[in-house]
Design a protein around this motif. Sequence first.
Motif, PDB file in Angstrom:
ATOM      1  N   THR A  86      48.261   0.296  15.436  1.00  0.00           N
ATOM      2  CA  THR A  86      47.351   0.365  14.295  1.00  0.00           C
ATOM      3  C   THR A  86      47.873  -0.477  13.134  1.00  0.00           C
ATOM      4  O   THR A  86      47.109  -1.221  12.487  1.00  0.00           O
ATOM      5  CB  THR A  86      47.170   1.824  13.839  1.00  0.00           C
ATOM      6  OG1 THR A  86      46.552   2.574  14.896  1.00  0.00           O
ATOM      7  CG2 THR A  86      46.303   1.905  12.594  1.00  0.00           C
ATOM      8  N   LEU A 104      46.536  -4.708  11.488  1.00  0.00           N
ATOM      9  CA  LEU A 104      46.160  -5.066  10.124  1.00  0.00           C
ATOM     10  C   LEU A 104      46.364  -6.549   9.850  1.00  0.00           C
ATOM     11  O   LEU A 104      45.720  -7.107   8.956  1.00  0.00           O
ATOM     12  CB  LEU A 104      46.985  -4.248   9.126  1.00  0.00           C
ATOM     13  CG  LEU A 104      46.770  -2.731   9.102  1.00  0.00           C
ATOM     14  CD1 LEU A 104      47.765  -2.081   8.160  1.00  0.00           C
ATOM     15  CD2 LEU A 104      45.339  -2.393   8.689  1.00  0.00           C
ATOM     16  N   TYR A 105      47.259  -7.189  10.615  1.00  0.00           N
ATOM     17  CA  TYR A 105      47.603  -8.576  10.319  1.00  0.00           C
ATOM     18  C   TYR A 105      46.388  -9.495  10.373  1.00  0.00           C
ATOM     19  O   TYR A 105      46.321 -10.488   9.636  1.00  0.00           O
ATOM     20  CB  TYR A 105      48.674  -9.083  11.293  1.00  0.00           C
ATOM     21  CG  TYR A 105      49.426 -10.271  10.746  1.00  0.00           C
ATOM     22  CD1 TYR A 105      50.539 -10.090   9.939  1.00  0.00           C
ATOM     23  CD2 TYR A 105      48.999 -11.570  10.992  1.00  0.00           C
ATOM     24  CE1 TYR A 105      51.216 -11.162   9.403  1.00  0.00           C
ATOM     25  CE2 TYR A 105      49.675 -12.660  10.455  1.00  0.00           C
ATOM     26  CZ  TYR A 105      50.777 -12.452   9.658  1.00  0.00           C
ATOM     27  OH  TYR A 105      51.437 -13.517   9.116  1.00  0.00           O
ATOM     28  N   ALA A 106      45.427  -9.179  11.218  1.00  0.00           N
ATOM     29  CA  ALA A 106      44.249 -10.025  11.383  1.00  0.00           C
ATOM     30  C   ALA A 106      43.220  -9.817  10.272  1.00  0.00           C
ATOM     31  O   ALA A 106      42.222 -10.541  10.207  1.00  0.00           O
ATOM     32  CB  ALA A 106      43.602  -9.756  12.736  1.00  0.00           C
ATOM     33  N   GLN A 107      43.458  -8.843   9.387  1.00  0.00           N
ATOM     34  CA  GLN A 107      42.533  -8.552   8.310  1.00  0.00           C
ATOM     35  C   GLN A 107      43.044  -9.170   7.010  1.00  0.00           C
ATOM     36  O   GLN A 107      44.236  -9.363   6.824  1.00  0.00           O
ATOM     37  CB  GLN A 107      42.378  -7.039   8.137  1.00  0.00           C
ATOM     38  CG  GLN A 107      41.969  -6.310   9.415  1.00  0.00           C
ATOM     39  CD  GLN A 107      41.965  -4.803   9.251  1.00  0.00           C
ATOM     40  OE1 GLN A 107      41.760  -4.284   8.147  1.00  0.00           O
ATOM     41  NE2 GLN A 107      42.178  -4.090  10.345  1.00  0.00           N
ATOM     42  N   ASP A 108      42.132  -9.448   6.095  1.00  0.00           N
ATOM     43  CA  ASP A 108      42.521 -10.010   4.800  1.00  0.00           C
ATOM     44  C   ASP A 108      42.640  -8.959   3.710  1.00  0.00           C
ATOM     45  O   ASP A 108      43.485  -9.074   2.815  1.00  0.00           O
ATOM     46  CB  ASP A 108      41.512 -11.073   4.359  1.00  0.00           C
ATOM     47  CG  ASP A 108      41.586 -12.332   5.215  1.00  0.00           C
ATOM     48  OD1 ASP A 108      42.689 -12.641   5.716  1.00  0.00           O
ATOM     49  OD2 ASP A 108      40.549 -12.995   5.385  1.00  0.00           O
ATOM     50  N   ALA A 109      41.823  -7.927   3.779  1.00  0.00           N
ATOM     51  CA  ALA A 109      41.739  -6.959   2.685  1.00  0.00           C
ATOM     52  C   ALA A 109      43.055  -6.275   2.344  1.00  0.00           C
ATOM     53  O   ALA A 109      43.329  -6.036   1.156  1.00  0.00           O
ATOM     54  CB  ALA A 109      40.672  -5.917   3.007  1.00  0.00           C
ATOM     55  N   PRO A 110      43.921  -5.940   3.324  1.00  0.00           N
ATOM     56  CA  PRO A 110      45.138  -5.204   2.944  1.00  0.00           C
ATOM     57  C   PRO A 110      46.196  -6.033   2.243  1.00  0.00           C
ATOM     58  O   PRO A 110      47.187  -5.477   1.763  1.00  0.00           O
ATOM     59  CB  PRO A 110      45.677  -4.704   4.304  1.00  0.00           C
ATOM     60  CG  PRO A 110      44.559  -4.854   5.276  1.00  0.00           C
ATOM     61  CD  PRO A 110      43.777  -6.018   4.787  1.00  0.00           C
ATOM     62  N   ARG A 131      49.979 -14.693   1.904  1.00  0.00           N
ATOM     63  CA  ARG A 131      50.509 -15.059   3.220  1.00  0.00           C
ATOM     64  C   ARG A 131      51.543 -16.155   3.021  1.00  0.00           C
ATOM     65  O   ARG A 131      51.321 -17.105   2.266  1.00  0.00           O
ATOM     66  CB  ARG A 131      49.367 -15.553   4.121  1.00  0.00           C
ATOM     67  CG  ARG A 131      49.795 -16.163   5.445  1.00  0.00           C
ATOM     68  CD  ARG A 131      48.554 -16.496   6.269  1.00  0.00           C
ATOM     69  NE  ARG A 131      48.841 -17.331   7.434  1.00  0.00           N
ATOM     70  CZ  ARG A 131      48.748 -18.649   7.450  1.00  0.00           C
ATOM     71  NH1 ARG A 131      48.380 -19.306   6.351  1.00  0.00           N
ATOM     72  NH2 ARG A 131      49.024 -19.333   8.536  1.00  0.00           N
ATOM     73  N   ARG A 172      52.868 -11.538   5.739  1.00  0.00           N
ATOM     74  CA  ARG A 172      51.873 -11.241   4.722  1.00  0.00           C
ATOM     75  C   ARG A 172      52.348 -10.060   3.886  1.00  0.00           C
ATOM     76  O   ARG A 172      52.773  -9.030   4.433  1.00  0.00           O
ATOM     77  CB  ARG A 172      50.511 -10.927   5.361  1.00  0.00           C
ATOM     78  CG  ARG A 172      50.015 -11.998   6.307  1.00  0.00           C
ATOM     79  CD  ARG A 172      48.591 -11.756   6.781  1.00  0.00           C
ATOM     80  NE  ARG A 172      47.621 -12.135   5.742  1.00  0.00           N
ATOM     81  CZ  ARG A 172      46.303 -12.138   5.939  1.00  0.00           C
ATOM     82  NH1 ARG A 172      45.795 -11.785   7.117  1.00  0.00           N
ATOM     83  NH2 ARG A 172      45.484 -12.501   4.970  1.00  0.00           N
TER      84      ARG A 172
END
Length: 235
Positions: free
Chosen positions: A38, A42-48, A52, A66
């Motif tokens: 889980t 998150l790495y593939a998402q930008d919002a969190p 980078r 990131r």
Amino acid sequence: MSLSRNLSALDWPALTRQLDADGHALIPGLLDRAQCETLRALYAQDAPFRSRVVMARHNFGLGEYRYFAYPLPSRLQELREAFYPPLRAIANTWQERLGTGIQYPPEHADFLAQCHAAGQRRPTPLLLRYRAGDYNCLHQDLYGELAFPLQVAILLSRPGEEFSGGEFVLTEQRPRMQSRASVVPLRQGDAVVFAVAERPVRGVRGYHRVNLRHGVSRLHTGERFTLGVIFHDAL
């Protein structure tokens, strides 16, 4: 069981002895496989995230990471808050031994308030990704005048299955002696607690400080994700 209860159940006297002896201590199986997957997803998402970093652009090595943005994901926030109290006790003992006069407050929120008052307002927890051929040069995660002396890294990938190589490496520069290197074997979900920059070591004339750096050796195959939990914020 919550992370706070899970961490409070650990043998902290034994972990403290490991940190005093080696500058690092291993916590096996802190996170389970589902929790690891889980977090690394998150790495593939930008919002969190707030930024980078491509390591090659700064001569940090090869690979990328990131930095998370506030508010942190709930699991990461829980890790930061749960680790701080037991690590604070160790950190305060280290500062006493080094005679710095620094004492860290009981609550992590109070320490962050000190960081923010000093202009260090950007969150520092990060998610790192390495692919075949990548590595991370030896370094220290210092981002301003204030720094908490311990941090945590958690391996989120499965060595031998999802990647090979990519060992976590620590070096210790001892006064008037050659540097000592340590390789910390990690499995998925294992955490390593280690000194950010320096630690006290007892000598014949009392305690003296030794300098530490950490990094990751070159990945041979696959992909490796790591969660870094740093307790001070950045300028």
